[in-house]
Scaffold this motif. Structure first.
Motif, PDB file in Angstrom:
ATOM      1  N   ALA A 137      39.141  47.796  20.703  1.00 55.31           N
ATOM      2  CA  ALA A 137      39.984  47.240  21.764  1.00 55.31           C
ATOM      3  C   ALA A 137      39.118  46.473  22.735  1.00 55.31           C
ATOM      4  CB  ALA A 137      40.740  48.357  22.495  1.00 55.31           C
ATOM      5  N   ARG A 138      39.754  45.492  23.401  1.00 56.69           N
ATOM      6  CA  ARG A 138      39.072  44.711  24.452  1.00 56.69           C
ATOM      7  C   ARG A 138      39.983  44.687  25.670  1.00 56.69           C
ATOM      8  NH1 ARG A 138      38.586  39.162  22.305  1.00 56.69           N
ATOM      9  NH2 ARG A 138      40.243  39.763  20.879  1.00 56.69           N
ATOM     10  N   PHE A 139      39.340  44.707  26.824  1.00 52.61           N
ATOM     11  CA  PHE A 139      40.066  44.742  28.085  1.00 52.61           C
ATOM     12  C   PHE A 139      39.424  43.784  29.085  1.00 52.61           C
ATOM     13  CE2 PHE A 139      40.421  48.958  26.174  1.00 52.61           C
ATOM     14  CZ  PHE A 139      41.786  49.180  26.198  1.00 52.61           C
ATOM     15  N   LEU A 140      40.162  43.464  30.130  1.00 55.65           N
ATOM     16  CA  LEU A 140      39.655  42.684  31.258  1.00 55.65           C
ATOM     17  C   LEU A 140      39.798  43.492  32.530  1.00 55.65           C
ATOM     18  CD1 LEU A 140      41.371  39.276  30.458  1.00 55.65           C
ATOM     19  CD2 LEU A 140      38.929  39.778  30.288  1.00 55.65           C
ATOM     20  N   PHE A 141      38.857  43.341  33.435  1.00 53.93           N
ATOM     21  CA  PHE A 141      38.990  43.940  34.750  1.00 53.93           C
ATOM     22  C   PHE A 141      40.188  43.279  35.443  1.00 53.93           C
ATOM     23  CE2 PHE A 141      34.586  45.068  33.927  1.00 53.93           C
ATOM     24  CZ  PHE A 141      34.510  46.350  34.457  1.00 53.93           C
ATOM     25  N   PRO A 142      40.934  44.015  36.255  1.00 57.44           N
ATOM     26  CA  PRO A 142      42.115  43.459  36.931  1.00 57.44           C
ATOM     27  C   PRO A 142      41.734  42.633  38.163  1.00 57.44           C
ATOM     28  CG  PRO A 142      41.867  45.744  37.535  1.00 57.44           C
ATOM     29  CD  PRO A 142      40.787  45.434  36.520  1.00 57.44           C
ATOM     30  N   ILE A 143      41.114  41.479  37.910  1.00 57.26           N
ATOM     31  CA  ILE A 143      40.709  40.581  38.997  1.00 57.26           C
ATOM     32  C   ILE A 143      41.272  39.198  38.705  1.00 57.26           C
ATOM     33  CG2 ILE A 143      38.652  41.820  39.725  1.00 57.26           C
ATOM     34  CD1 ILE A 143      36.986  40.172  37.835  1.00 57.26           C
ATOM     35  N   SER A 144      41.334  38.371  39.706  1.00 57.14           N
ATOM     36  CA  SER A 144      41.880  37.022  39.532  1.00 57.14           C
ATOM     37  C   SER A 144      40.962  36.149  38.732  1.00 57.14           C
ATOM     38  CB  SER A 144      42.100  36.383  40.887  1.00 57.14           C
ATOM     39  OG  SER A 144      42.896  37.222  41.677  1.00 57.14           O
TER      40      SER A 144
END
Length: 144
Positions: A137-144
């Motif tokens: 799995a891959r994710f992104l930090f919740p930032i703009s």
């Protein structure tokens, strides 16, 4: 903003490996690295992390890191491009739980990721085929 994530992760390189720790320069495990980068680029951590053992999720087969990623990060669709700053979740052995994390730092022919690795500390490693095939799995930090 992904550049900020990679820069923050690289700032941890050289930190010794220390199970359950998340202190830049003093000690971190793979989750501790992600937590530390979160604090640097997002702010306050979203949840308290209880104590855990090195085999913490294996006996019960609990995909705790995957669930935490879904709850606190933004999932990257499986067909989406690989991009620096993505959080990578690895399954280290077939039929075991996914329990290693890293941050993609470079893509392409010289793809690399930053991770805290037992016996090595926080390092930037090549995202070679043996590593890449373990990404579940891959994710992104919740930032703009």
């Amino acid at each position: 903003m992904t550049g900020a994530v990679v820069d923050a992760a690289r700032g941890w390189i050289g930190t010794p490996y220390l199970h359950q720790a998340s202190a830049k320069g003093a000690g971190a495990d793979c989750l501790g690295l992600i937590r530390g980068v979160w604090r640097e680029v997002v702010g306050r951590e979203p949840a308290h992390v209880p104590p855990y053992t090195p085999d913490w999720a294996e006996p019960q087969g609990d995909e705790a890191l995957w669930a935490a990623g879904v709850a606190n990060l933004r999932a990257v669709p499986s067909g989406a491009d690989w991009a620096p700053g993505q959080v990578l979740l690895f399954r280290m052995r077939d039929r075991s739980v996914a329990k290693h994390l890293g941050i993609l730092s470079r893509v392409g022919a010289t793809a690399a990721f930053v991770h805290a690795y037992s016996g090595h500390g926080v390092v930037e490693s090549s995202l070679s085929h043996p590593w890449r095939r373990r990404v579940v799995a891959r994710f992104l930090f919740p930032i703009s």
